[in-house]
Scaffold this motif. Structure first.
Motif: not given
Length: 86
Positions: A26-32, A35, A24
């Motif tokens: 990753m889908e939300e393009d959260r901070y690397c 993650i 989820k």
């Protein structure tokens, strides 16, 4: 399997939940790094679960085999570690 199944189930469900959360994120393009931190947490739980499985195997299966004079379980275990830690 000789490991505590309730504990193993809890650990693996927790890891599954963390992995779902990572997907989820990753889908939300959260901070690397956020993650990555969650990946390390899931990895730690899986390592703990694996440690419990191996510990139970040593304390039950391998010990029983050695007591019966069957050293094949020891060879199986050393082969496992050779493959796992290359």
């Amino acid at each position: 399997m000789k490991a505590d199944q309730k504990q193993m189930t809890r650990l693996l469900k927790t890891a599954r939940g963390q992995i779902d959360g990572i997907l989820k994120m990753m889908e939300e393009d959260r901070y690397c790094l956020d993650i990555s931190h969650q990946i390390m947490a899931a990895d730690a739980i899986l390592r703990r679960a694996n440690k419990e499985v191996l510990k139970a195997h040593l304390e039950a299966c391998v010990l029983e085999a050695v007591q019966k004079g069957d050293v094949e379980k020891v060879k199986e275990l050393t082969d496992f570690f050779d493959k796992s830690y290359q």
